[in-house]
Design a protein around this motif. Structure first.
Motif, PDB file in Angstrom:
ATOM      1  N   ALA A 131       1.042  -1.215  -0.165  1.00 39.74           N
ATOM      2  CA  ALA A 131       0.095   0.160   0.006  1.00 39.74           C
ATOM      3  C   ALA A 131       0.836   1.311   0.102  1.00 39.74           C
ATOM      4  CB  ALA A 131      -0.838   0.016   1.167  1.00 39.74           C
ATOM      5  N   ALA A 132       2.018   1.119   0.716  1.00 35.95           N
ATOM      6  CA  ALA A 132       2.774   2.505   0.678  1.00 35.95           C
ATOM      7  C   ALA A 132       3.460   2.433  -0.443  1.00 35.95           C
ATOM      8  CB  ALA A 132       3.966   2.111   1.983  1.00 35.95           C
ATOM      9  N   LEU A 133       3.875   1.375  -1.167  1.00 37.06           N
ATOM     10  CA  LEU A 133       4.616   1.557  -2.457  1.00 37.06           C
ATOM     11  C   LEU A 133       3.708   2.117  -3.641  1.00 37.06           C
ATOM     12  CD1 LEU A 133       6.774   0.806  -4.372  1.00 37.06           C
ATOM     13  CD2 LEU A 133       6.080  -1.376  -4.629  1.00 37.06           C
ATOM     14  N   GLU A 134       2.272   1.574  -3.379  1.00 33.98           N
ATOM     15  CA  GLU A 134       1.397   2.260  -4.334  1.00 33.98           C
ATOM     16  C   GLU A 134       1.405   4.029  -4.198  1.00 33.98           C
ATOM     17  OE1 GLU A 134      -3.451   2.262  -5.388  1.00 33.98           O
ATOM     18  OE2 GLU A 134      -2.551   0.962  -3.836  1.00 33.98           O
ATOM     19  N   GLU A 135       1.468   4.431  -3.080  1.00 32.81           N
ATOM     20  CA  GLU A 135       1.551   5.692  -2.555  1.00 32.81           C
ATOM     21  C   GLU A 135       2.559   6.362  -3.410  1.00 32.81           C
ATOM     22  OE1 GLU A 135      -0.687   7.844  -0.955  1.00 32.81           O
ATOM     23  OE2 GLU A 135      -2.154   6.303  -1.211  1.00 32.81           O
ATOM     24  N   VAL A 136       3.807   5.733  -3.102  1.00 30.81           N
ATOM     25  CA  VAL A 136       5.049   6.396  -3.795  1.00 30.81           C
ATOM     26  C   VAL A 136       4.926   6.456  -5.301  1.00 30.81           C
ATOM     27  CG1 VAL A 136       7.507   5.829  -4.221  1.00 30.81           C
ATOM     28  CG2 VAL A 136       6.829   5.414  -2.108  1.00 30.81           C
ATOM     29  N   LEU A 137       4.264   5.443  -6.089  1.00 31.66           N
ATOM     30  CA  LEU A 137       4.258   5.525  -7.334  1.00 31.66           C
ATOM     31  C   LEU A 137       3.144   6.573  -7.746  1.00 31.66           C
ATOM     32  CD1 LEU A 137       3.728   1.812  -8.213  1.00 31.66           C
ATOM     33  CD2 LEU A 137       5.649   3.223  -8.766  1.00 31.66           C
ATOM     34  N   ILE A 138       2.014   6.828  -6.952  1.00 27.73           N
ATOM     35  CA  ILE A 138       1.099   7.877  -7.249  1.00 27.73           C
ATOM     36  C   ILE A 138       1.789   9.197  -7.103  1.00 27.73           C
ATOM     37  CG2 ILE A 138      -0.980   8.754  -6.760  1.00 27.73           C
ATOM     38  CD1 ILE A 138      -1.200   6.001  -8.318  1.00 27.73           C
ATOM     39  N   ALA A 139       2.566   9.381  -5.995  1.00 27.49           N
ATOM     40  CA  ALA A 139       3.254  10.820  -5.763  1.00 27.49           C
ATOM     41  C   ALA A 139       4.389  11.041  -6.941  1.00 27.49           C
ATOM     42  CB  ALA A 139       3.991  10.431  -4.278  1.00 27.49           C
ATOM     43  N   THR A 140       4.947   9.867  -7.261  1.00 29.38           N
ATOM     44  CA  THR A 140       6.148  10.417  -8.318  1.00 29.38           C
ATOM     45  C   THR A 140       5.158  10.725  -9.521  1.00 29.38           C
ATOM     46  OG1 THR A 140       7.182   8.526  -7.168  1.00 29.38           O
ATOM     47  CG2 THR A 140       7.979   9.240  -9.541  1.00 29.38           C
ATOM     48  N   ARG A 158       2.375   6.035 -17.093  1.00 25.28           N
ATOM     49  CA  ARG A 158       3.183   4.612 -16.863  1.00 25.28           C
ATOM     50  C   ARG A 158       3.097   4.310 -15.569  1.00 25.28           C
ATOM     51  NH1 ARG A 158       4.067  -0.285 -19.079  1.00 25.28           N
ATOM     52  NH2 ARG A 158       6.000  -1.168 -17.925  1.00 25.28           N
ATOM     53  N   LEU A 159       3.462   5.496 -14.598  1.00 23.17           N
ATOM     54  CA  LEU A 159       3.680   5.245 -13.424  1.00 23.17           C
ATOM     55  C   LEU A 159       2.310   4.769 -12.557  1.00 23.17           C
ATOM     56  CD1 LEU A 159       6.229   7.810 -12.323  1.00 23.17           C
ATOM     57  CD2 LEU A 159       6.525   5.746 -12.008  1.00 23.17           C
ATOM     58  N   ARG A 160       1.129   5.539 -13.202  1.00 19.39           N
ATOM     59  CA  ARG A 160      -0.150   5.167 -12.659  1.00 19.39           C
ATOM     60  C   ARG A 160      -0.402   3.703 -13.033  1.00 19.39           C
ATOM     61  NH1 ARG A 160      -0.566  10.994 -13.488  1.00 19.39           N
ATOM     62  NH2 ARG A 160      -1.253  11.823 -11.502  1.00 19.39           N
ATOM     63  N   TYR A 161      -0.105   3.413 -14.397  1.00 21.12           N
ATOM     64  CA  TYR A 161      -0.669   2.109 -14.800  1.00 21.12           C
ATOM     65  C   TYR A 161       0.195   1.036 -14.037  1.00 21.12           C
ATOM     66  CZ  TYR A 161       0.080  -2.178 -17.485  1.00 21.12           C
ATOM     67  OH  TYR A 161       0.163  -3.441 -17.998  1.00 21.12           O
ATOM     68  N   LEU A 162       1.279   1.234 -13.559  1.00 18.45           N
ATOM     69  CA  LEU A 162       2.118   0.262 -12.714  1.00 18.45           C
ATOM     70  C   LEU A 162       1.328   0.193 -11.407  1.00 18.45           C
ATOM     71  CD1 LEU A 162       5.923   1.204 -13.403  1.00 18.45           C
ATOM     72  CD2 LEU A 162       4.360  -1.017 -14.363  1.00 18.45           C
ATOM     73  N   ALA A 163       0.966   1.262 -11.053  1.00 15.55           N
ATOM     74  CA  ALA A 163       0.408   1.186  -9.627  1.00 15.55           C
ATOM     75  C   ALA A 163      -1.225   0.692  -9.661  1.00 15.55           C
ATOM     76  CB  ALA A 163       0.023   2.669  -8.938  1.00 15.55           C
ATOM     77  N   ASP A 164      -1.964   0.839 -10.793  1.00 13.85           N
ATOM     78  CA  ASP A 164      -3.245   0.283 -10.799  1.00 13.85           C
ATOM     79  C   ASP A 164      -3.264  -0.755 -11.374  1.00 13.85           C
ATOM     80  OD1 ASP A 164      -4.258   2.903 -10.149  1.00 13.85           O
ATOM     81  OD2 ASP A 164      -4.700   3.669 -12.136  1.00 13.85           O
ATOM     82  N   GLU A 165      -2.513  -1.253 -12.138  1.00 17.72           N
ATOM     83  CA  GLU A 165      -2.613  -2.663 -12.855  1.00 17.72           C
ATOM     84  C   GLU A 165      -1.421  -3.752 -12.389  1.00 17.72           C
ATOM     85  OE1 GLU A 165      -5.104  -3.462 -14.931  1.00 17.72           O
ATOM     86  OE2 GLU A 165      -5.735  -1.419 -14.862  1.00 17.72           O
ATOM     87  N   ARG A 166      -0.227  -3.430 -12.304  1.00 18.95           N
ATOM     88  CA  ARG A 166       0.739  -4.406 -12.167  1.00 18.95           C
ATOM     89  C   ARG A 166       0.876  -4.511 -10.462  1.00 18.95           C
ATOM     90  NH1 ARG A 166       4.366  -5.248 -16.160  1.00 18.95           N
ATOM     91  NH2 ARG A 166       3.410  -5.233 -18.313  1.00 18.95           N
TER      92      ARG A 166
END
Length: 231
Positions: A131-140, A158-166
């Motif tokens: 969950a914290a890693l998702e926050e980092v991806l979204i913040a970046t 691309r970063l939002r795709y990584l957070a939402d899908e991968r």
């Protein structure tokens, strides 16, 4: 560990004037990256360079800091005189080491409950590591939204795709694994801990362990005789 992996060079390239660090193992590479160096991956080697477009003198200060940090954790560093220093900064344990310790806890787990408890640290919905890693991806991604280069919107998407899908797929699969282990309530058959307890029904009280004997290992057969040696 080979001695060569504990040795590095930090020098200014005479042709490009770049500050380059060569040698070392993955731990040394992490130290260099935390200092600010950029990895360069070639076919036969990986080395590190100081960032481009630094103001005058900053690359020298970066080289001095790299030498100090590497020597502080026991590396032998051969460097230009400009980078030589007796400073030894305190080496703080990186956050990644704390997460990597979870792998060790799983390797030492003797029950499904123990393993599930470790995976909970990864998968907890509110404050788990994923969950914290998702926050980092979204913040970046948000950081790139208004950064100004033409490629930045693509990087943000691309970063939002990584957070939402991968990442969501990884989190879902690990959560399912954690939940299944939580419901099983069994010891790991290959990791049971022997308590050396003697059962109450044991007549021979001199016995010291109720565990079954280890499987008998058969001796390896002798190698076959070569056909040319037979008589």
């Amino acid at each position: 560990m080979p001695l060569a992996d504990r040795s590095l060079t930090v020098r200014r390239d005479p042709h490009s004037e770049e500050v380059l660090a060569r040698g070392g193992d993955p731990e040394a590479h992490s130290v260099l990256q935390r200092t600010g160096f950029v990895p360069v991956v070639r076919v036969h080697e990986t080395y590190h360079r100081a960032p481009t477009n630094l103001i005058e003198g900053d690359d020298t200060r970066l080289g001095i800091e790299a030498v100090a940090r590497l020597r502080a954790v026991g590396y032998h560093v051969d460097c230009d005189e400009d980078f030589d220093t007796d400073h030894r900064p305190v080496h703080d344990l990186p956050l990644g080491a704390t997460v990597a310790h979870l792998a060790q806890r799983i390797r030492e787990a003797t029950t499904t409950w123990d393993a599930a408890g470790v995976l909970t640290e990864l998968t907890a919905s509110h404050d788990g590591i994923l969950a914290a890693l998702e926050e980092v991806l979204i913040a970046t991604a948000e950081f790139h939204d208004g950064l100004g280069d033409a490629a930045d919107p693509h990087i943000a998407r691309r970063l939002r795709y990584l957070a939402d899908e991968r990442l969501r797929a990884i989190r879902s699969d690990l959560s399912d694994t954690r939940n299944a282990l939580t419901d099983r309530h069994i010891p790991h058959p290959g990791r049971s801990i022997c308590a050396a307890e003697v059962p109450a029904t044991e007549r021979e009280r001199s016995a010291v362990c109720a565990c079954p004997p280890p499987p008998r290992t058969l001796p390896a057969p002798p190698p076959p005789v070569a056909a040319g040696l037979r008589r």
